[in-house]
Write a protein that holds these residues in place. Structure first.
Motif: not given
Lengths: 275, 540
Positions: B362-364, B366-369
């Protein structure tokens, strides 16, 4: 680093832990009857100011206020902890389930919350007392039921924000079902907000128990609780201000200690805070 | 004398030195470009000049605007300077505007805060300012609210707020990063023309070297809070005087995909007539909520080992399509086929064997983990799709192998996501996608959150992985540079439909659809920008 060294390094945590410990010991000691002597009526010593004999003074019936505060910890803190625990144990799964399932389940859970909010906990306590007979159990159930939608709403709101994050998509791709998504991925990320909310609810529950005791629905006389002590002190506050000071201070310190401990617990659970 | 004169500027935050001995100047009507990797201190410099840093920051040195020392002014005097002396535009236009105020009112308020003028006069001035930034009140009514405008129009309003009081210096911090390519070009052009027309000095902060090459007169290159290079844009970028600037330029100019493959393998992933509709907000109190088609009867296919790019601007439906292909969203119509089997939306459990073939990045980063999990648990998560859960030793071995494939040591497994940089996190996300050794990976804007140097690294990694493992990719991106670097074939999506399709090199060199042509023309190219500047027609 040892726990003692950590406490020396951090005064706030040390004080909070000391208050927590004192409340716990007081509750245990009062169950064992340690304060029964101080709770005995002594008409000659009524409304005595704080002195070496009675550190916190005495009340209108000549009971020792120190003994009353120590014995009151059991009902006040016990009812509050039980009520908040009820809210957490039932409310959080309800809110998480509503967020993860969505649709009709979400709608039902949310409307149930609105319904509970619309029924004052006082009314609920009256109904319970009418059917079960008055006692601290009514207060726990009435306040506990009131806490369920509070935690359900916090859990649902935060979970919905988290559901939009990419790590949730990644977990779904990895075959995680809705339940394991909610409990394995969302719950750990909710803990911070829930702990903060729980400390607020504890403070509210202690004062709400006081309100219920005042109208005779919580702890029954002569069993002392901080709330009942405060409400009974109302008319005597001008003559005997210590009747307000000591239970009030116990209430404030306990709430403060809970919020410090809650904050530390939150930091400890968050890997980013390095706790 | 220069308009802005900075000497020996140093900033430390939380006891750590973040800017050191920085010196530069901006002349009247000059555009100074500030470039550097993320974390190099570009934005910090802008905040230090306008004294918007948190109170805990220590600032020293000298900042003179028109000969007036700013670092010694009181906060009240500084408020006066911000607005009348310095105008500021930030990256995200969506958060820079008050959502509850009409745009004309917002500009009017700014005027009234700073100037003692009547309401009517402030209104007149606000309307004139909106006209200056290309929002002609006759066409775009000033009674509109921010949510009724496009991203580019919102950035124009933010710009109007910054220039309403005709400041001497405009600071623009990544003003185009949040915008689509075609809009980016227009905003940059607007800033350049405002600078020329109103003799305003401009500090233009960006990681986009091609954009800076197009408009900046001089360039300041920062690294770790210190100046690396400073000079005329064309000579600095044309012949970089130092290795760091040279590396920045190299990282920006992504090479074309090594030997585009013509894949003749069987079809691996196929979409047939996918439709996805959304309910849009209802109009008025009683109106019915109209439906919007985000994806409108799209069919596409990816063969084994093929690298396909899906290109389009934000709102074109490409991310929605990617989710539907992954089986995360249910299609309103149409079917997704993977390796000859129909993929059902919803729970992955019943189709585990099939799901193992396709993973996503995914793109971000910081948000995907999940921030609460250690890397081992994050990377191992897809192993849950195996028929039999692997033992502890096998699990650790597979995680270590996946981490090694993306160039991370086995020690990373025991750490948490926040201990890694953005580029490393994206590598971890790729490792998670690889742990099951899938045949196709869908990547949704995999480099959009990374700066040029990291972008080049991640793309090189993706190229190596597909060559070594015969992995197929479907890369969703709005960045044609990325597409050129990794894709064999590309699809162009606009308003929910695929409007053009073909081999990447062919589409990029000879786009047929008008939308693709506009996209290609608007995509900044460093070489093209420099060539234009040298021939003297680059500056509008």
């Amino acid at each position: 680093m040892s726990a003692a060294a950590a406490l020396r390094r951090d005064l706030g945590l040390g004080l909070a832990a000391a208050v927590g410990l004192a409340v716990l010991l007081a509750a245990i000691a009062s169950s064992a009857g340690a304060f029964d002597a101080g709770l005995a009526l002594d008409i000659d010593a009524r409304l005595a100011a704080p002195s070496w004999l009675h550190w916190f003074g005495t009340d209108a019936l000549g009971r020792d206020v120190l003994a009353l505060v120590a014995a009151g910890a059991r009902v006040s803190v016990g009812v509050a902890l039980a009520a908040v625990a009820t809210g957490l144990v039932i409310g959080v799964p309800l809110g998480l389930g509503a967020a993860v399932l969505g649709g009709v389940a979400d709608e039902l859970a949310s409307r149930f919350g609105d319904l509970v909010f619309a029924v004052p906990s006082l009314l609920l306590a009256v109904l319970l007392a009418a059917t079960l007979g008055p006692g601290p159990g009514d207060a726990v159930v009435a306040l506990g039921v009131f806490n369920i939608p509070v935690f359900a709403r916090v859990a649902r709101g935060q979970a919905r924000v988290l559901l939009g994050r990419d790590f949730v998509l990644a977990a779904r791709l990895a075959g995680k079902g809705r339940l394991s998504l909610a409990f394995a991925h969302l719950l750990p990320n909710l803990s911070g907000g829930l702990i903060v909310q729980a400390t607020i609810q504890l403070a509210l529950a202690i004062s709400a128990e006081a309100g219920l005791s005042y109208v005779g629905l919580g702890a029954q006389p002569p069993a002392p609780s901080w709330g009942r002590m405060l409400s009974e002190a109302q008319t005597l506050a001008a003559q005997a201000p210590w009747l307000v000071w000591f239970p009030g201070a116990a209430l404030c310190l306990t709430v403060l200690a809970f919020s410090v401990l809650g904050e530390r617990l939150r930091d400890h659970l968050d890997p980013r805070a390095g706790g | 004398m220069a308009l802005l004169e900075v000497r020996g500027l140093a900033v430390s935050l939380g006891g750590r030195s973040r800017l050191e001995d920085l010196a530069f100047s901006v002349a009247d009507g000059e555009i100074l470009g500030v470039a550097g990797a993320s974390g190099s201190g570009k934005s910090l410099t802008a905040l230090a000049l306008s004294r918007l840093l948190p109170a805990s920051a220590r600032t020293s040195g000298s900042v003179r605007l028109d000969g007036r020392e700013l670092l010694e002014l009181s906060e009240a005097a500084m408020c006066e300077v911000r607005g009348r002396g310095i105008g500021i535009v930030f990256q995200e236009p969506a958060t820079a505007l008050n959502p509850l105020l009409a745009i004309g009112t917002q500009v009017e308020e700014t005027v009234r805060v700073h100037l003692k003028v009547s309401r009517a006069e402030a209104r007149a001035r606000a309307l004139a300012t909106l006209g200056r930034v290309g929002l002609d009140p006759a066409r775009i009514p000033p009674e509109r609210y921010p949510h009724e405008l496009s991203g580019g129009q919102r950035q124009r309003v933010a710009l109007a707020l910054a220039v309403a009081l005709a400041p001497r210096l405009l600071i623009a911090d990544e003003p185009t990063t949040a915008l689509d390519v075609t809009t980016q070009a227009q905003i940059v052009e607007l800033i350049a023309s405002l600078a020329a027309r109103e003799h305003m000095g401009v500090m233009l902060i960006s990681h986009d070297l091609a954009m800076l090459a197009g408009v900046a007169d001089r360039l300041l290159v920062l690294r770790d809070g210190a100046r690396v290079a400073d000079g005329a844009t064309t000579s600095l970028l044309g012949r970089p005087p130092d290795p760091y600037t040279a590396a920045l330029v190299r990282a920006f100019e992504l090479p074309a995909a090594a030997a585009p493959r013509r894949v003749a393998g069987e079809v691996l992933l196929e979409a047939r007539g996918i439709v996805r509709e959304y309910v849009t907000p209802r109009r008025g109190f009683f109106g019915r909520a109209p439906m919007k088609r985000a994806v409108d009867a799209v069919s596409l296919s990816v063969r084994g080992g093929e690298r396909v790019a899906l290109v389009g601007e934000s709102g074109s439906g490409k991310s929605t399509l990617a989710r539907t292909l992954l089986g995360l969203d249910r299609a309103d119509a149409g079917e997704v086929w993977l390796a000859g089997e129909r993929l059902l939306a919803g729970g992955a459990r019943p189709q585990r064997a099939l799901r193992r073939l396709m993973q996503a990045v995914f793109q971000d980063p910081y948000g995907s983990l999940n921030p609460r999990y250690r890397i081992e648990r994050i990377v191992a998560e897809p192993l849950g799709l195996l028929e039999r859960a692997p033992g502890r030793a096998e699990r650790a071995a597979r995680v270590a192998a996946a981490l090694a494939a993306v160039g991370l040591g086995a020690a990373a497994a025991g750490r948490y996501p926040h201990e890694f940089s953005g580029g490393e996190r994206q590598r971890i996300a790729i490792a998670r996608a690889l742990v099951l050794e899938p045949r196709i990976v869908i990547l949704d804007e995999p480099t959009a959150a990374l700066d040029a140097a990291l972008r080049a690294q991640v793309l090189a990694l993706l190229g190596e992985l597909s060559a070594a493992r015969g992995l197929a990719y479907l890369i969703v991106s709005h960045d044609l540079g990325v597409v050129r670097a990794v894709a064999d074939r590309m699809l162009v999506m606009q308003a929910g439909r695929i409007v053009e399709e073909g081999a990447t090199a062919e589409v990029l060199s000879a786009p047929r659809h008008p939308y693709t042509q506009a996209l290609v023309a608007a995509t900044p190219s460093l070489d093209r920008a420099l060539a234009a500047r040298r021939s003297g027609n680059g500056h509008p």
